[in-house]
Design an enzyme around this catalytic site. Structure first.
Site, PDB file in Angstrom:
ATOM      1  N   SER A   1      14.376  -0.864   6.965  1.00 47.54           N
ATOM      2  CA  SER A   1      14.319  -0.374   5.580  1.00 47.54           C
ATOM      3  C   SER A   1      15.022   0.959   5.401  1.00 47.54           C
ATOM      4  O   SER A   1      15.149   1.446   4.280  1.00 47.54           O
ATOM      5  CB  SER A   1      12.854  -0.237   5.136  1.00 47.54           C
ATOM      6  OG  SER A   1      12.207  -1.486   5.235  1.00 47.54           O
TER       7      SER A   1
ATOM      8  N   CYS B   1     -10.738  -2.358   2.914  1.00 46.42           N
ATOM      9  CA  CYS B   1     -10.884  -2.398   1.454  1.00 46.42           C
ATOM     10  C   CYS B   1     -12.232  -2.971   1.023  1.00 46.42           C
ATOM     11  O   CYS B   1     -12.916  -2.404   0.166  1.00 46.42           O
ATOM     12  CB  CYS B   1      -9.756  -3.213   0.837  1.00 46.42           C
ATOM     13  SG  CYS B   1      -9.358  -4.702   1.745  1.00 46.42           S
TER      14      CYS B   1
ATOM     15  N   ARG C   1     -10.629   3.088  13.360  1.00 47.72           N
ATOM     16  CA  ARG C   1     -11.789   3.257  12.496  1.00 47.72           C
ATOM     17  C   ARG C   1     -13.100   3.462  13.272  1.00 47.72           C
ATOM     18  O   ARG C   1     -13.974   4.204  12.850  1.00 47.72           O
ATOM     19  CB  ARG C   1     -11.959   2.035  11.586  1.00 47.72           C
ATOM     20  CG  ARG C   1     -10.937   1.959  10.470  1.00 47.72           C
ATOM     21  CD  ARG C   1     -11.119   0.733   9.628  1.00 47.72           C
ATOM     22  NE  ARG C   1     -10.070   0.611   8.619  1.00 47.72           N
ATOM     23  CZ  ARG C   1      -9.613  -0.560   8.172  1.00 47.72           C
ATOM     24  NH1 ARG C   1     -10.132  -1.696   8.649  1.00 47.72           N
ATOM     25  NH2 ARG C   1      -8.647  -0.615   7.267  1.00 47.72           N
TER      26      ARG C   1
ATOM     27  N   VAL D   1       0.843  -1.203   0.000  1.00 45.03           N
ATOM     28  CA  VAL D   1       0.000   0.000   0.000  1.00 45.03           C
ATOM     29  C   VAL D   1       0.878   1.253   0.000  1.00 45.03           C
ATOM     30  O   VAL D   1       0.598   2.229  -0.694  1.00 45.03           O
ATOM     31  CB  VAL D   1      -0.971  -0.009   1.199  1.00 45.03           C
ATOM     32  CG1 VAL D   1      -1.755   1.297   1.296  1.00 45.03           C
ATOM     33  CG2 VAL D   1      -1.943  -1.193   1.092  1.00 45.03           C
TER      34      VAL D   1
ATOM     35  N   GLN E   1     -11.949 -12.364  -1.876  1.00 47.16           N
ATOM     36  CA  GLN E   1     -10.895 -11.388  -1.640  1.00 47.16           C
ATOM     37  C   GLN E   1      -9.526 -11.822  -2.137  1.00 47.16           C
ATOM     38  O   GLN E   1      -9.101 -12.961  -1.942  1.00 47.16           O
ATOM     39  CB  GLN E   1     -10.866 -11.005  -0.152  1.00 47.16           C
ATOM     40  CG  GLN E   1     -12.149 -10.326   0.268  1.00 47.16           C
ATOM     41  CD  GLN E   1     -12.184  -9.762   1.673  1.00 47.16           C
ATOM     42  OE1 GLN E   1     -13.185  -9.863   2.347  1.00 47.16           O
ATOM     43  NE2 GLN E   1     -11.082  -9.160   2.122  1.00 47.16           N
TER      44      GLN E   1
ATOM     45  N   HIS F   1     -10.662  -7.430  -5.310  1.00 44.72           N
ATOM     46  CA  HIS F   1     -11.708  -8.136  -4.557  1.00 44.72           C
ATOM     47  C   HIS F   1     -12.999  -8.177  -5.387  1.00 44.72           C
ATOM     48  O   HIS F   1     -13.353  -7.183  -6.037  1.00 44.72           O
ATOM     49  CB  HIS F   1     -12.039  -7.389  -3.267  1.00 44.72           C
ATOM     50  CG  HIS F   1     -11.006  -7.462  -2.194  1.00 44.72           C
ATOM     51  ND1 HIS F   1      -9.949  -8.342  -2.189  1.00 44.72           N
ATOM     52  CD2 HIS F   1     -10.887  -6.722  -1.068  1.00 44.72           C
ATOM     53  CE1 HIS F   1      -9.218  -8.151  -1.096  1.00 44.72           C
ATOM     54  NE2 HIS F   1      -9.755  -7.179  -0.387  1.00 44.72           N
TER      55      HIS F   1
ATOM     56  N   ARG G   1     -11.140 -15.757   1.116  1.00 46.07           N
ATOM     57  CA  ARG G   1      -9.914 -15.499   0.350  1.00 46.07           C
ATOM     58  C   ARG G   1      -9.904 -16.414  -0.869  1.00 46.07           C
ATOM     59  O   ARG G   1     -10.129 -17.626  -0.745  1.00 46.07           O
ATOM     60  CB  ARG G   1      -8.673 -15.776   1.203  1.00 46.07           C
ATOM     61  CG  ARG G   1      -7.386 -15.298   0.564  1.00 46.07           C
ATOM     62  CD  ARG G   1      -7.208 -13.817   0.622  1.00 46.07           C
ATOM     63  NE  ARG G   1      -7.020 -13.334   1.978  1.00 46.07           N
ATOM     64  CZ  ARG G   1      -7.038 -12.052   2.318  1.00 46.07           C
ATOM     65  NH1 ARG G   1      -7.280 -11.146   1.421  1.00 46.07           N
ATOM     66  NH2 ARG G   1      -6.852 -11.680   3.566  1.00 46.07           N
TER      67      ARG G   1
ATOM     68  N   SER H   1      -3.687  -9.839  -2.287  1.00 51.42           N
ATOM     69  CA  SER H   1      -3.019  -8.566  -1.961  1.00 51.42           C
ATOM     70  C   SER H   1      -3.482  -8.005  -0.620  1.00 51.42           C
ATOM     71  O   SER H   1      -2.761  -7.260   0.034  1.00 51.42           O
ATOM     72  CB  SER H   1      -3.310  -7.528  -3.047  1.00 51.42           C
ATOM     73  OG  SER H   1      -4.728  -7.324  -3.139  1.00 51.42           O
ATOM     74  N   GLY H   2      -4.679  -8.388  -0.185  1.00 51.53           N
ATOM     75  CA  GLY H   2      -5.174  -7.899   1.105  1.00 51.53           C
ATOM     76  C   GLY H   2      -4.250  -8.272   2.252  1.00 51.53           C
ATOM     77  O   GLY H   2      -4.250  -7.624   3.291  1.00 51.53           O
TER      78      GLY H   2
HETATM   79  C1  2RA Z   1      -7.639  -8.400   3.653  1.00 50.55           C
HETATM   80  N1  2RA Z   1      -9.200  -6.593   4.054  1.00 50.55           N
HETATM   81  O1  2RA Z   1      -8.121  -8.446   2.522  1.00 50.55           O
HETATM   82  C2  2RA Z   1      -8.085  -7.321   4.627  1.00 50.55           C
HETATM   83  C3  2RA Z   1      -6.965  -6.395   4.982  1.00 50.55           C
HETATM   84  N2  2RA Z   1      -6.498  -5.682   3.845  1.00 50.55           N
HETATM   85  O2  2RA Z   1      -6.759  -9.182   4.082  1.00 50.55           O
END
Ligand code: 2RA
Length: 343
Positions: A40, A134, A105, A14, A161, A250, A243, A164-165
């Site tokens: 880093s 996301c 949040r 990100v 999903q 997504h 996932r 990349s999450g």
């Molecule tokens: C995921 N929404 O997709 C969660 C965190 N980015 O793993």
């Protein structure tokens, strides 16, 4: 004066996309600082430039409380722990933290913002603005024009999903594991670190941790964040988050129940006109959004729009967005744009 922007977590998936989006939107920064962990520090990250900042490499600096002296906007995506640790220093320096982590949040004093849905909420921030999860962002962009036609009573959403999450390592694992699997590597010799199980040629109904309710925290986020962003605690959301072996976008299957009748035609017209939303919906042409072709795009895409005849006033549709862009980096920079002095 043009704002000084800090990117906290600059070497992550990100963080890298923050830099890309700052360039793509030509954000009017006077300076951009790339911050990350000590590990880093000293690394170079390429930056295409924005505002007064020319294209070239940025040298990653170790993120310390002092890093935020002189900063106006701090884009964070370095995990909830780092956001919590740095919040006071960022606010004390007079900067606004736009935080992609889940740390704040649901805090009462922290707006949770999707610019196409509730832009005015940035006005009551007290130093921190939270970027929603996301899977929530892409959904509420699609729900907003519908909600304005008739109050939404209930949403049922199933997500598909992308890897990349879970960050860049998870994307690499999907890629490498798929190759190894196809090469015949036995299950117990596959590298399985990013997810609870093998993700290649598999689906895992488990994102984040399980709660006592039997839902996962990812599913809980979609419920509570949607209520806060729409400003309506009465909207009921039932979510199942899964996932799937996709790299960056997504997908979400969404059923909506309204208080009053909403025709497909009215919904289509409202969605067509809505900001940030793109209809890709012509089944006769096999046209609908697909995660495999929408990586790197900025919108929330809708297709398969149709009546849901199983409830009195129902619609159903399919929704896709790029998790790293609109799902995280683009939404956060769009929030930063809302903070700029009106032209
Ligand atoms: C995921 N929404 O997709 C969660 C965190 N980015 O793993």
């Amino acid at each position: 004066a043009r704002p000084v922007v800090a990117v906290a977590g600059a070497t992550g998936a990100v963080g890298q996309e923050f830099l890309q989006v700052l360039h793509d939107l030509d954000f009017p920064a006077s300076e951009v600082r790339a911050l990350a962990s000590a590990r880093s520090a000293g690394k170079k990250v390429s930056f295409a430039g924005c505002g007064d900042v020319p294209a070239g490499d940025l040298t990653v600096e170790e993120m310390t409380p002092e890093s935020f002296e002189g900063v106006d906007i701090a884009l964070f995506s370095a995990g909830a722990g780092v956001s919590k640790a740095m919040r006071d220093a960022v606010v004390a320096a007079g900067a606004v933290m736009i935080d992609n982590s889940s740390a704040f949040r649901m805090d009462e004093d922290v707006p949770l913002v999707v610019p196409e849905v509730n832009p005015d909420d940035v006005q009551w921030h007290s130093g921190v603005i939270a970027n929603p999860n996301c899977s929530t962002i892409q959904m509420v962009v699609a729900l907003k024009p519908l909600y304005d036609l008739s109050r939404i009573k209930r949403v049922v959403v199933s997500t598909y999903q992308a890897a990349s999450g879970a960050g860049a390592p998870a994307m690499a694992e999907l890629y490498d594991q798929t190759r190894d699997f196809l090469n015949g590597t036995p299950e117990d010799e596959l590298t399985i670190k990013a997810f609870q199980h093998r993700i290649a040629f598999n689906c895992i109904p488990h994102i984040d941790v399980f709660l006592d309710s039997g839902s996962t925290k990812e599913e809980w986020k979609m419920v509570v964040e949607t209520k806060k962003i729409l400003g309506d605690e009465g909207v009921e959301v039932a979510a199942t988050c899964v996932r799937v072996p996709v790299l960056r976008c997504h997908g979400e299957s969404i059923n909506v129940e309204f208080e009053d009748e909403v025709s497909v035609e009215a919904a289509r017209e409202a969605m067509q006109a809505a900001p940030g939303l793109h209809l890709m919906d012509d089944p006769e042409q096999n046209l609908y959004p697909m995660p495999g072709i929408l990586a790197g795009t900025d919108g929330s895409y809708v297709g398969r729009l149709r009546k849901d005849p199983t409830v009195e006033h129902g619609l159903a549709f399919w929704n896709v967005a790029d998790q790293i862009r609109k799902g995280a980096a683009l939404n956060a920079v769009q929030i930063a744009e809302l903070l700029l002095p009106s032209k």
